[in-house]
Design an enzyme around this catalytic site. Structure first.
Site, mmCIF file in Angstrom:
data_model
loop_
_atom_site.group_PDB
_atom_site.id
_atom_site.type_symbol
_atom_site.label_atom_id
_atom_site.label_comp_id
_atom_site.label_asym_id
_atom_site.label_seq_id
_atom_site.Cartn_x
_atom_site.Cartn_y
_atom_site.Cartn_z
ATOM 1 N N ASP A 96 0.847 -1.181 0.000
ATOM 2 C CA ASP A 96 0.000 0.000 0.000
ATOM 3 C C ASP A 96 0.893 1.244 0.000
ATOM 4 O O ASP A 96 1.761 1.372 0.872
ATOM 5 C CB ASP A 96 -0.827 -0.040 1.297
ATOM 6 N N ASP A 196 -3.089 4.632 -2.205
ATOM 7 C CA ASP A 196 -4.097 5.182 -1.300
ATOM 8 C C ASP A 196 -4.607 6.538 -1.802
ATOM 9 O O ASP A 196 -3.797 7.395 -2.201
ATOM 10 C CB ASP A 196 -3.411 5.361 0.067
ATOM 11 N N GLU A 246 -6.916 3.757 -5.286
ATOM 12 C CA GLU A 246 -8.131 4.006 -4.516
ATOM 13 C C GLU A 246 -8.627 5.386 -4.892
ATOM 14 O O GLU A 246 -7.934 6.376 -4.663
ATOM 15 C CB GLU A 246 -7.843 3.937 -3.011
ATOM 16 N N HIS A 320 -10.879 -2.518 4.696
ATOM 17 C CA HIS A 320 -10.667 -2.112 6.083
ATOM 18 C C HIS A 320 -11.371 -0.806 6.444
ATOM 19 O O HIS A 320 -11.259 -0.350 7.576
ATOM 20 C CB HIS A 320 -9.162 -1.974 6.325
ATOM 21 N N ASP A 321 -12.049 -0.196 5.502
ATOM 22 C CA ASP A 321 -12.777 1.048 5.776
ATOM 23 C C ASP A 321 -14.292 0.848 5.731
ATOM 24 O O ASP A 321 -15.043 1.790 5.970
ATOM 25 C CB ASP A 321 -12.436 2.114 4.720
HETATM 26 C C1 GLC Z 1 -7.722 5.505 2.566
HETATM 27 C C2 GLC Z 1 -7.467 4.344 3.479
HETATM 28 C C3 GLC Z 1 -7.942 4.702 4.842
HETATM 29 C C4 GLC Z 1 -7.149 5.901 5.315
HETATM 30 C C5 GLC Z 1 -7.214 7.055 4.311
HETATM 31 C C6 GLC Z 1 -6.151 8.075 4.582
HETATM 32 O O1 GLC Z 1 -9.054 5.782 2.404
HETATM 33 O O2 GLC Z 1 -8.075 3.196 2.974
HETATM 34 O O3 GLC Z 1 -7.868 3.656 5.760
HETATM 35 O O4 GLC Z 1 -7.639 6.350 6.541
HETATM 36 O O5 GLC Z 1 -7.007 6.616 2.992
HETATM 37 O O6 GLC Z 1 -4.879 7.563 4.299
#
Ligand code: GLC
Length: 549
Positions: A96, A196, A246, A320-321
């Site tokens: 990641d 990310d 993402e 995980h979110d």
């Molecule tokens: C993404 C991650 C999340 C994190 C955010 C900031 O959305 O998946 O867990 O808090 O980015 O890095």
């Protein structure tokens, strides 16, 4: 080039996966212990969320050193061993990359705070006085997106936590530093990267108040985003690897560009529109029954849109979110097993690359925490305060968190029914869901008809059938509010997938829908006779193959 349609990615949240040393925190040796399990499931890639040194204010997404391992998770030797042991089993490691921001504990930020101009230019600082925020933008974790540093007379931007300072991608030196991070991990044998919130890296030239929202429209899929991604990919040679971005609050037209191979940006995209169909007025913290018609519409729009323009979707429900999907769109009671299987089939048989988040393959549920003390996540803790300020009672605020908190997916992986659920011999950093006695890997592997074995079948089917990995997709029964129906086609082969999204036996399919097809997979044990009109049972999924195809 990788055949993206044949691959399966398994997401590991190391902190909650397997604790090898009894300190209550999952670690890299713990992941190594479970590689045989992951191979047995049929995964190809293992995506690990951040294991770099970090103050852990956002569970590792606040990185203080991109090229090292946090001692909580193990050592660099453990990572080398993980990569090598994975390779032995045909598994590839994906890491990641959190490149929108660093932790404020990162050396670069510390130098910036110490007054080094060069490093101040690594971040987004604005001169000003403490009483005047540069813009009205909001942090995604609640509160203003700017923090004042009195000693410097400057504000810095943080779209997430106050300890996650946004990097200045306009600065070529920043871009070069980040390319070096990729080169470092690539050199170690890492075969994929998840970027990310990468569509937030390009900020506008001038910063102005957002009179219509929280600021996101100015920096989402921002002005130089496509240039930056092309440069990052081109200069590091990761085009041949598996990459996924993402994409927060993104647009289809941008995701097409991010993932169309001709653009040479990324292999594929995560977008979240289908996971907001139960947000009232788009607000995560306002509960609503899921709008299934909207869910169907979004799947069709993104599947068809990406197909038409040669983009590529990452297929997922969980990470995980996100709260657990079986708790959200499925059924935690009578139809737990059927609904978990239906939800799995629903996305695994679409066009794209499926992702499985740890525990999804055994039907793990939200833990239903009852007290604020059980939560760990910074976003949940912030919003609890915000909800109370907005006038919600404690009970109401806790009900919202129980449905929406990111901690719902961060509880320990349920390996067995023993104390510590096979995750730890110590005290876990976050409580396990109470149902680990019944819902765990051991029981799921032993039971022939389990969710786990159904996921294995879905994975095997994608690898065996080109119509799933390569076929075209089209949707039908668009007016039916209960059934998501699609058809895959490839070189004369045809597969139809019918998903009853509801807990009621409502949808009746005319014979014409399935006549001439044979059932190849379903989630009810009995064999169904395909005669006359077919009524789908609660959460039933039927996968039908055209005879002779
Ligand atoms: C993404 C991650 C999340 C994190 C955010 C900031 O959305 O998946 O867990 O808090 O980015 O890095």
């Amino acid at each position: 080039m990788i055949d993206l349609g044949e691959k399966i990615v398994y997401q590991i949240y190391p902190k909650s996966f397997r604790d090898s040393n009894g300190d209550g925190l999952g670690d890299l040796p713990g992941v190594i212990e479970k590689l045989d399990y992951l191979q047995g499931l049929g995964a190809d890639y293992l995506w690990l969320t951040p294991v770099y040194p970090s103050p852990q204010n956002d569970n590792g997404y606040d990185v203080s050193d991109y090229c090292a391992i946090d001692p909580r998770f193990g050592t660099m030797e453990d990572m080398d061993r993980l990569i090598a042991e994975s390779e032995k089993r045909g598994l590839k490691v994906m890491l990641d990359m959190v490149f929108n921001h660093t932790s404020t504990a990162h050396e670069w930020f510390r130098k910036a705070l110490a007054g080094e101009k060069e490093y101040q230019d690594y971040y987004i600082f604005r001169d000003g006085t403490g009483d005047q925020l540069p813009t009205n933008w909001q942090s995604k974790f609640g509160g203003p997106a700017w923090e004042y540093v009195p000693a410097l007379g400057k504000w810095y931007l943080h779209l997430f936590d106050v300890t996650q300072a946004d990097l200045n991608w306009e600065n070529p030196r920043v871009r070069e530093e980040l390319k070096n991070v990729i080169r470092f991990w690539k050199g170690k044998g890492v075969k994929g990267f998840r970027f990310d919130v990468v569509n937030l890296i390009s900020k506008p030239e001038t910063f102005t108040d957002d009179l219509m929202g929280d600021g996101r429209r100015f920096y989402t899929d921002g002005p130089h985003i496509h240039e930056y991604l092309k440069e990052l990919t081109g200069d590091t040679g990761i085009e041949e690897l598996m990459t996924v971005g993402e994409m927060s609050s993104t647009h289809l037209k941008d995701c097409i560009r991010y993932s169309n191979p001709e653009e040479r940006e990324l292999s594929m995209c995560f977008h979240f529109h289908h996971l907001k169909v139960d947000y009232r007025d788009g607000d995560k913290w306002s509960l609503m029954e899921p709008d299934r018609m909207e869910l169907k519409r979004l799947f069709e729009e993104w599947q068809m849109g990406m197909q038409k323009a040669h983009g590529w979707n990452a297929l997922f429900w969980c990470n995980h979110d996100q709260p657990r999907i079986v708790s959200r769109l499925g059924d935690e009671g009578k139809y737990w097993k059927q609904s978990a299987k239906m939800l799995g089939a629903c996305i695994h048989l679409m066009q794209g690359t499926p992702y499985i988040y740890q525990g999804e393959e055994i039907g793990m549920m939200n833990p239903h925490f009852q007290e604020i003390g059980q939560y760990r996540d910074v976003e949940s803790l912030n919003y609890y305060g915000i909800l109370l300020e907005q006038g919600k009672t404690e009970k109401e605020a806790l009900e919202i968190l129980a449905a929406r908190s990111r901690d719902n997916s961060r509880t320990p992986m349920q390996w067995s029914g023993e104390d510590g659920c096979g995750f730890t011999e110590g005290t876990p950093w976050i409580e396990a869901a109470r149902n680990y006695g019944e819902i765990n890997v051991r029981t799921q592997m032993a039971e022939e008809d389990s969710i786990y074995h159904f996921y294995r079948k879905l994975i095997a089917m994608r690898k065996e059938k080109a119509v799933i990995s390569k076929g075209s997709i089209e949707f039908f029964m668009q007016e039916n509010p209960d059934v998501l129906a699609y058809r895959r086609r490839y070189q004369g082969e045809e597969v139809v997938v019918l998903n009853n999204l509801t807990g009621k036996e409502a949808a009746v399919l005319a014979e014409s829908v399935w006549c001439g097809y044979e059932k190849i997979l379903g989630n009810y044990e009995d064999s169904r006779t395909m005669e006359g009109a077919v009524r789908l049972r609660p959460f039933e999924v039927l996968v039908l193959e055209k005879r002779g195809s």
